[in-house]
Scaffold this active site. Structure first.
Site, short mmCIF file in Angstrom:
data_model
loop_
_atom_site.label_atom_id
_atom_site.label_comp_id
_atom_site.label_asym_id
_atom_site.label_seq_id
_atom_site.Cartn_x
_atom_site.Cartn_y
_atom_site.Cartn_z
N THR A 34 58.81 73.04 43.55
CA THR A 34 58.11 72.98 44.76
C THR A 34 58.42 71.79 45.42
O THR A 34 58.64 70.63 44.95
CB THR A 34 56.88 73.25 44.78
OG1 THR A 34 55.88 73.06 45.70
CG2 THR A 34 56.17 72.05 43.74
N ASP A 35 58.29 71.86 46.92
CA ASP A 35 58.32 70.65 47.86
C ASP A 35 57.01 69.73 47.74
O ASP A 35 57.15 68.72 48.12
CB ASP A 35 58.34 71.02 49.22
CG ASP A 35 57.54 72.03 49.72
OD1 ASP A 35 56.64 72.46 49.16
OD2 ASP A 35 57.50 72.23 51.24
N GLU A 36 56.08 70.23 47.06
CA GLU A 36 54.75 69.71 46.95
C GLU A 36 54.89 68.27 46.07
O GLU A 36 53.99 67.37 46.16
CB GLU A 36 53.46 70.47 46.55
CG GLU A 36 53.26 71.69 47.63
CD GLU A 36 52.03 72.05 47.08
OE1 GLU A 36 51.09 71.66 46.71
OE2 GLU A 36 51.70 73.48 47.38
N LYS A 45 53.98 69.67 38.51
CA LYS A 45 55.26 70.09 38.79
C LYS A 45 56.11 68.71 38.79
O LYS A 45 57.50 69.04 38.44
CB LYS A 45 55.24 70.90 39.74
CG LYS A 45 54.90 72.34 39.97
CD LYS A 45 55.34 73.31 38.83
CE LYS A 45 56.88 73.53 39.29
NZ LYS A 45 57.68 74.50 38.52
N TYR A 47 48.22 70.02 40.52
CA TYR A 47 49.40 70.91 40.35
C TYR A 47 50.49 70.24 40.66
O TYR A 47 51.65 70.24 39.98
CB TYR A 47 49.25 72.17 41.63
CG TYR A 47 50.37 72.75 42.06
CD1 TYR A 47 50.91 73.53 40.98
CD2 TYR A 47 50.71 72.71 43.23
CE1 TYR A 47 52.36 74.05 41.19
CE2 TYR A 47 52.01 73.45 43.47
CZ TYR A 47 52.77 74.08 42.56
OH TYR A 47 53.74 74.74 43.00
#
Length: 357
Positions: free
Chosen positions: A133-135, A163, A159
């Site tokens: 993810t880009d998060e 990741k 989260y």
């Protein structure tokens, strides 16, 4: 030829399975633990397809994963399996650590052992693709340039931290052991089969049910929105042509504020399924207290995947959103099937008990 895919009863994974089954003749071994967001009904139409094999199981189960690798001898493993909702990670981070970090570690070790026993030609052809993810990159200010593959990791939620950890493990298994890995970091996905805790299906479901449409803070958090089938096509492209050890950012080039997303959904529903009283669904919008660590803006620079692999999204925000709303209107029974009592209880805890701002 066979690929092994983890997490395929979830949102992105199930869309990938349908795309793969429709465009290739390769067998898919689909492993999913069927947690609350994993739904076997997502791939029900593939139940009679001999190319599709479903196995219920956890990526943290060494015996299971090792056994499947030995039995089916896949040429590639694609890891979609993850706990993926920020709000749930804030309320209970433990499962995110277990699945996203320890589960990825176990998967890497099982794959490394399997890959190490392959013949020279099969070793050279094998791939491990990790979907992220880009998060992991953190938050952007309005004037900041979009995330690139060189942007330092600055996760702000349990989260995104979990990741980020899994991404680092994948990178390390390439650098240390030579495992032939690929990593993709995507922006916010939307489309069919998304569990209705996420913004877009939540708003559609609440609007049709006459409920409040909750928006965190001022609703000006900006995300880059990517239609899920475009994402899946990008993953197929990276698997086929990506350079080993590389990361590829995948985005939709659609930076839109959350409030605009909600108002767009309301406008589409006003046209496709008008309220009985003739009023706009936008009247159901309510602002609620912002969540802790809420990143202000994400944006993806996808120049690398466009330049190296020739991929570009087919959908813009307007066309993708229209497809998405129509899908949910046409699949009301699917929505009813996944919105269990436990899900409703969680919604009460997460949104309805928050004070308005």
């Amino acid at each position: 030829m066979t690929i092994l895919v983890t997490g395929c009863a979830g949102f992105i994974g199930s869309n990938f399975v349908y795309l793969w089954a429709g465009e290739t003749r390769e067998q898919i071994v689909n492993v999913d633990n069927l947690t609350y967001a994993g739904n076997p009904a997502n791939f029900e139409s593939l139940s009679k397809d001999a190319k599709h094999v479903f196995v219920r199981g956890d990526i943290g189960d060494k015996d299971l994963i090792s056994g499947l690798l030995a039995q089916y001898k896949p040429r590639a493993v694609l890891n979609f399996a993850a706990e993926s909702h920020v709000d749930r990670s804030i309320l209970g981070p433990g499962q995110f650590i277990q699945t996203n970090i320890l589960g990825t570690f176990n998967l890497l070790e099982c794959v490394r052992a399997y890959w190490g026993e392959l013949g020279e030609e099969d070793r050279a052809a094998f791939r491990f693709l990790h979907v992220s993810t880009d998060e992991v990159y953190g938050s952007l200010e309005p004037e900041d340039p979009p995330f690139t593959e060189e942007t330092p990791y600055r996760p702000n939620s349990p989260y995104s931290a979990s990741k980020a950890s899994s991404d680092h493990l994948v990178r390390a298994w390439f650098g240390t052991y030579g495992l032939p890995v690929l990593t993709t970091n995507c922006s916010n996905n939307y489309g069919p089969y998304q569990f209705p805790e996420k913004l877009i299906p939540l708003v559609i479901n609440n609007a049709l049910s006459g409920k409040t449409l909750p928006i965190y803070g001022d609703g000006q958090q900006v995300r880059d929105w990517l239609y899920v089938e475009d994402h899946c096509r990008a993953i197929m492209k990276v698997l086929a042509e990506g350079r080993l050890g590389e990361t590829y950012n995948i985005g939709g080039r659609n930076e839109v504020a959350n409030l605009t997303v909600v108002k767009t959904i309301c406008a589409i529903l006003d046209g496709l399924r008008p309220r009985a009283d003739g009023k706009s669904y936008a009247e159901q919008i309510a602002f609620v207290k912002d969540r802790p660590g809420h990143d202000r803006r994400y944006a993806i620079d996808q120049t690398k995947i466009e330049r190296e692999l020739g991929w570009k999204p087919l959908e813009n925000f307007e066309s993708g959103m229209m497809k998405t709303v129509r899908w949910y209107l046409e699949h009301a029974s699917w929505v009813e099937g996944v919105t269990s009592g436990a899900y409703r209880k969680w919604l009460d805890l997460q949104y309805e008990k928050k004070s308005n701002v």
